[in-house]
Motif scaffolding. Structure first.
Motif, PDB file in Angstrom:
ATOM      1  N   THR A  46     -96.841  37.463  13.507  1.00 36.88           N
ATOM      2  CA  THR A  46     -98.280  37.233  13.659  1.00 36.88           C
ATOM      3  C   THR A  46     -98.958  38.537  14.029  1.00 36.88           C
ATOM      4  N   ARG A  47    -100.216  38.637  13.685  1.00 38.15           N
ATOM      5  CA  ARG A  47    -100.967  39.853  13.975  1.00 38.15           C
ATOM      6  C   ARG A  47    -102.346  39.487  14.529  1.00 38.15           C
ATOM      7  N   ALA A  48    -102.770  40.212  15.562  1.00 39.14           N
ATOM      8  CA  ALA A  48    -104.107  40.053  16.134  1.00 39.14           C
ATOM      9  C   ALA A  48    -104.924  41.281  15.769  1.00 39.14           C
ATOM     10  N   PHE A  49    -106.226  41.075  15.532  1.00 44.70           N
ATOM     11  CA  PHE A  49    -107.045  42.214  15.100  1.00 44.70           C
ATOM     12  C   PHE A  49    -108.497  41.993  15.494  1.00 44.70           C
ATOM     13  N   THR A  50    -109.270  43.092  15.397  1.00 45.46           N
ATOM     14  CA  THR A  50    -110.711  43.050  15.629  1.00 45.46           C
ATOM     15  C   THR A  50    -111.390  43.385  14.313  1.00 45.46           C
ATOM     16  N   GLN A  51    -112.427  42.627  13.968  1.00 41.05           N
ATOM     17  CA  GLN A  51    -113.051  42.838  12.662  1.00 41.05           C
ATOM     18  C   GLN A  51    -114.567  42.810  12.752  1.00 41.05           C
TER      19      GLN A  51
ATOM     20  N   ALA B 206    -118.446  43.008  16.848  1.00 42.72           N
ATOM     21  CA  ALA B 206    -117.038  42.956  16.444  1.00 42.72           C
ATOM     22  C   ALA B 206    -116.409  41.689  17.015  1.00 42.72           C
ATOM     23  N   SER B 207    -115.626  41.008  16.202  1.00 45.26           N
ATOM     24  CA  SER B 207    -114.979  39.757  16.624  1.00 45.26           C
ATOM     25  C   SER B 207    -113.486  39.978  16.780  1.00 45.26           C
ATOM     26  N   LYS B 208    -112.930  39.467  17.882  1.00 46.29           N
ATOM     27  CA  LYS B 208    -111.495  39.552  18.097  1.00 46.29           C
ATOM     28  C   LYS B 208    -110.835  38.302  17.530  1.00 46.29           C
ATOM     29  N   ILE B 209    -109.870  38.488  16.670  1.00 45.47           N
ATOM     30  CA  ILE B 209    -109.153  37.385  16.044  1.00 45.47           C
ATOM     31  C   ILE B 209    -107.781  37.288  16.696  1.00 45.47           C
ATOM     32  N   PRO B 210    -107.458  36.167  17.329  1.00 47.80           N
ATOM     33  CA  PRO B 210    -106.151  36.031  17.991  1.00 47.80           C
ATOM     34  C   PRO B 210    -105.020  36.019  16.979  1.00 47.80           C
ATOM     35  N   ALA B 211    -103.802  36.134  17.489  1.00 48.90           N
ATOM     36  CA  ALA B 211    -102.615  36.233  16.632  1.00 48.90           C
ATOM     37  C   ALA B 211    -102.601  35.123  15.594  1.00 48.90           C
ATOM     38  N   VAL B 212    -102.401  35.537  14.340  1.00 50.99           N
ATOM     39  CA  VAL B 212    -102.414  34.597  13.227  1.00 50.99           C
ATOM     40  C   VAL B 212    -101.325  34.986  12.236  1.00 50.99           C
ATOM     41  N   ALA B 213    -100.700  33.979  11.601  1.00 51.30           N
ATOM     42  CA  ALA B 213     -99.673  34.241  10.587  1.00 51.30           C
ATOM     43  C   ALA B 213    -100.344  34.498   9.243  1.00 51.30           C
TER      44      ALA B 213
ATOM     45  N   TRP C  39    -117.322  41.907   3.225  1.00 47.95           N
ATOM     46  CA  TRP C  39    -116.275  42.921   3.330  1.00 47.95           C
ATOM     47  C   TRP C  39    -115.859  43.084   4.791  1.00 47.95           C
ATOM     48  N   HIS C  40    -114.536  43.079   5.027  1.00 55.08           N
ATOM     49  CA  HIS C  40    -113.976  43.126   6.368  1.00 55.08           C
ATOM     50  C   HIS C  40    -113.538  44.560   6.718  1.00 55.08           C
ATOM     51  N   VAL C  41    -114.036  45.055   7.853  1.00 53.72           N
ATOM     52  CA  VAL C  41    -113.548  46.311   8.431  1.00 53.72           C
ATOM     53  C   VAL C  41    -112.694  45.907   9.630  1.00 53.72           C
ATOM     54  N   ILE C  42    -111.398  46.297   9.618  1.00 51.66           N
ATOM     55  CA  ILE C  42    -110.439  45.708  10.556  1.00 51.66           C
ATOM     56  C   ILE C  42    -109.659  46.783  11.301  1.00 51.66           C
ATOM     57  N   ARG C  43    -109.536  46.558  12.625  1.00 57.45           N
ATOM     58  CA  ARG C  43    -108.620  47.352  13.446  1.00 57.45           C
ATOM     59  C   ARG C  43    -107.478  46.438  13.870  1.00 57.45           C
ATOM     60  N   LEU C  44    -106.247  46.855  13.553  1.00 58.61           N
ATOM     61  CA  LEU C  44    -105.077  46.049  13.880  1.00 58.61           C
ATOM     62  C   LEU C  44    -104.711  46.279  15.346  1.00 58.61           C
ATOM     63  N   ASP C  45    -104.761  45.194  16.161  1.00 53.28           N
ATOM     64  CA  ASP C  45    -104.569  45.328  17.608  1.00 53.28           C
ATOM     65  C   ASP C  45    -103.130  45.095  18.048  1.00 53.28           C
ATOM     66  N   SER C  46    -102.446  44.146  17.461  1.00 56.17           N
ATOM     67  CA  SER C  46    -101.065  43.872  17.905  1.00 56.17           C
ATOM     68  C   SER C  46    -100.269  43.233  16.787  1.00 56.17           C
ATOM     69  N   VAL C  47     -98.941  43.428  16.862  1.00 52.92           N
ATOM     70  CA  VAL C  47     -97.995  42.833  15.912  1.00 52.92           C
ATOM     71  C   VAL C  47     -96.925  42.133  16.740  1.00 52.92           C
ATOM     72  N   THR C  48     -96.696  40.872  16.481  1.00 54.99           N
ATOM     73  CA  THR C  48     -95.720  40.089  17.239  1.00 54.99           C
ATOM     74  C   THR C  48     -94.683  39.504  16.297  1.00 54.99           C
TER      75      THR C  48
END
Length: 646
Positions: A275-280, A313-320, A354-363
């Motif tokens: 799963t990965r969490a990110f800000t977009q 900017a919206s924080k998206i919790p860990a998602v598969a 169009w999504h501009v994304i920063r990858l915050d975490s990888v689980t």
């Protein structure tokens, strides 16, 4: 206009009036929910009404009633013809048919000379939904097929539509443009906002009862004569036994093969996942996305860069990945799962932009081997097996009951404990025992138990789907009957004293009313009765407060708002309990300004009522002009036939 007529047909009684404008036959095709009707001429049937030179047969009335009832059932499926007739529908249907015929006769007179053109009839038929094809337009083939199915001719339908159109042309304009003067509306609203002051005085019969106590013989005789007053409703005992998962003692354990098969079936759930969490930030164009990404790459945080442009900017919790693909797009998911932690991934297009994304975490989430998953799979399979065993046991019990085995025998063989309730009423309560509350397991059984014709008819029921079942029957039925006198003697004695004092209470009330008519103050008039009665209840109430009590307005208050100022009236208390004297001392009209919104609303409502009155007056005048003669004997015979000879 057609929309107005269709809105009329939506009410039970409105469908009778719709016969005036749409007609006996046309109503079936004009949007009303009527099906399966057959039509035809009245032939040599008895004449129900003669209208000028036209005749309305009893067959016509019967068909109109049948169609009106079918329409009423679209809103009240359980309404019967007997109910419908009792509500006055037959009188309204007959009146509607008479009005149609009368208007047609009147319009055809030489001095009037009105008619309905063929083109207008064609247009009306073409608008009827029943005759429209798949394209929403009039279909000649559908028209012919439906007329054949209904058993009517083109000429008969056209005549029916013509009568309805003529009724519209003559009657509806009479109510258009009706108005009510401002002065009348002001007076009307003043009444609606008035306040009334008065009093309510109870004269109880019990206060005038003889001082000598009633004898046991008198009490017994009164109870025998008024037994129905104390009758208790039917009571039933219910015998029941609950069975659930705890009842299943020998459910087979899941086999290794079954566990392995379930593991294979749900392999995706046990496989390793990430799963990965990110800000977009989502922007409308690719150019805007690239520009924003460049600013972030230049050293700004994604939050600051977004805020500078009025975005957030919206924080998206860990998602598969599969879930992200379904919620955003494959391109967004590919960008997120193709990057590394902390990276600003290349802009990707989603459903919203169009999504501009920063990858915050990888689980990384480790998968489960068969051995690791075995406990939870075993638990799930075990629950499923117990649920299936319960269903099988329920079917076994049902089969045993069907073959004649009694409840006690089935419960004994299954090792279940039978419980017998107290004698219950249909609502689950025990007469005279407020301390006994309805059992939660028993409440769902009441409707079925009180629907059984006799004792000893066991059934199986499901209390909680797939988890909790019950077997039950009715153990004993106690018919509705008065209880033993000893159980209600105090109540009977009080009622007897009330009745014994009724005559004197009536005389006292009449004396009080006479005094009040002479303007004697209530307090002074009560002193002349020589008996202590409860104090009068003072009432000061605006009419708006009274209207807020609808539909359960107390009779005393209703009467007070129907009386003239300075008058008094009496009401009987049920079961000879005495009398209530209502006196009205003052009426204060509401103070209303001419620009009050209530005045405008009242003018509109009164104008509508006036318009309907104009239409009613025209209908009456048309009837008188052409002459109407009812065959009351034929109508009465048809009414008896419709309600099944009752």
């Amino acid at each position: 206009m057609l929309a107005l007529i269709r809105s009329i047909t939506k009410s039970r009684i409105g469908v009778a009036f719709a016969l005036v404008f749409l007609g006996l036959i046309a109503l079936s095709f004009a949007g009303a929910d009527i099906s399966g009707a057959k039509f035809g001429g009245s032939g040599n049937a008895d004449r129900a009404v003669t209208v000028g030179s036209a005749h309305i047969g009893t067959v016509d009335v019967q068909k109109a009633m049948t169609n009106a009832l079918e329409n009423a059932r679209s809103e009240s499926p359980t309404v019967t013809m007997k109910d419908f007739v009792a509500q006055g529908a037959m009188e309204q249907v007959v009146d509607s048919l008479v009005d149609r015929a009368a208007v047609m006769e009147w319009a055809a007179q030489r001095t009037v000379g009105m008619g309905v053109s063929n083109r207008l009839i064609d247009s009306e038929i073409a608008k009827m939904p029943a005759f429209q094809g798949p394209d929403g337009k009039f279909s000649q083939e559908t028209y012919k097929a439906l007329l054949g199915q209904k058993g009517i001719s083109d000429a008969l339908l056209r005549d029916d539509v013509a009568k309805g159109l003529m009724a519209r042309q003559v009657l509806i304009p009479a109510g258009v443009g009706a108005a009510m003067p401002q002065s009348v509306a002001l007076r009307y609203v003043a009444v609606l906002t008035e306040t009334r002051e008065g009093s309510v005085q109870l004269i109880p019969s019990s206060a005038f009862a003889p001082k000598t106590p009633a004898s046991d013989a008198e009490i017994a005789a009164f109870y025998k004569q008024n037994g129905a007053r104390y009758q208790r409703p039917e009571r039933r005992t219910i015998r029941y036994a609950i069975f659930d998962a705890a009842t299943i003692r020998n459910a087979p354990a899941p086999s290794e093969a079954e566990i392995a098969a379930r593991y294979k079936l749900n392999a995706a759930a046990y496989a390793p996942t990430e799963t990965r969490a990110f800000t977009q930030v989502i922007v409308p164009t690719e150019a805007a996305a690239k520009a924003l990404a460049a600013e972030i790459a230049g050293g700004k945080s994604i939050e600051a860069a977004a805020a500078a442009k009025g975005l957030s900017a919206s924080k998206i919790p860990a998602v598969a990945r599969p879930k992200l693909e379904s919620e955003a797009s494959s391109a967004v998911a590919a960008a997120v799962f193709g990057g590394t932690r902390g990276q600003i991934v290349p802009p990707a297009k989603g459903a919203l932009g169009w999504h501009v994304i920063r990858l915050d975490s990888v689980t990384q989430i480790a998968g489960k081997s068969l051995d690791q998953a075995r406990p939870e799979i075993t638990a799930v399979l075990g629950a499923e097996k117990r649920k299936a065993a319960l269903a099988d046991l329920s079917a076994k019990f049902d089969e045993a009951f069907g073959s004649g085995t009694g409840l006690a025998d089935v419960a004994k063989e299954a090792g279940l404990t039978l419980i017998t309730t107290d004698p219950l009423q249909a609502d689950g309560t025990v007469p005279g025992r407020t301390d006994i509350k309805p059992n939660a397991d028993v409440m769902p059984l009441l409707q079925a138990a009180f629907g059984m014709e006799r004792e000893g008819e066991p059934q199986v029921a499901e209390i909680k789907a797939g988890e909790r079942y019950v077997i039950f029957d009715v153990g004993q039925i106690t018919p509705a009957a008065p209880p033993p006198l000893a159980e209600v003697k105090d109540k009977v004695l009080a009622d007897l004293d009330t009745e014994r004092g009724y005559g004197a209470a009536k005389a006292a009330t009449d004396k009080l009313m006479a005094a009040l008519a002479k303007k004697v103050p209530l307090a002074e008039a009560l002193k002349t009765l020589g008996v202590a009665v409860p104090p009068a209840q003072a009432v000061t109430m605006p009419r708006q407060q009274l209207n807020a009590m609808q539909p359960k307005i107390p009779a005393t208050l209703q009467l007070m708002f129907e009386m003239a100022q300075g008058t008094a009236k009496k009401l009987d208390v049920p079961n000879k309990g005495g009398f209530v004297v209502v006196s009205l001392s003052k009426i204060t009209p509401g103070v209303i300004k001419a620009d009050d919104p209530l005045v405008a609303r009242a003018r509109t409502e009164l104008a509508q009522i006036t318009g309907r009155e104009y239409v009613d007056q025209l209908r009456a005048a048309v009837r008188e002009a052409v002459g109407v003669k009812r065959n009351d004997a034929a109508i009465a015979a048809l009414r008896t036939q419709l309600v099944g000879g009752q």
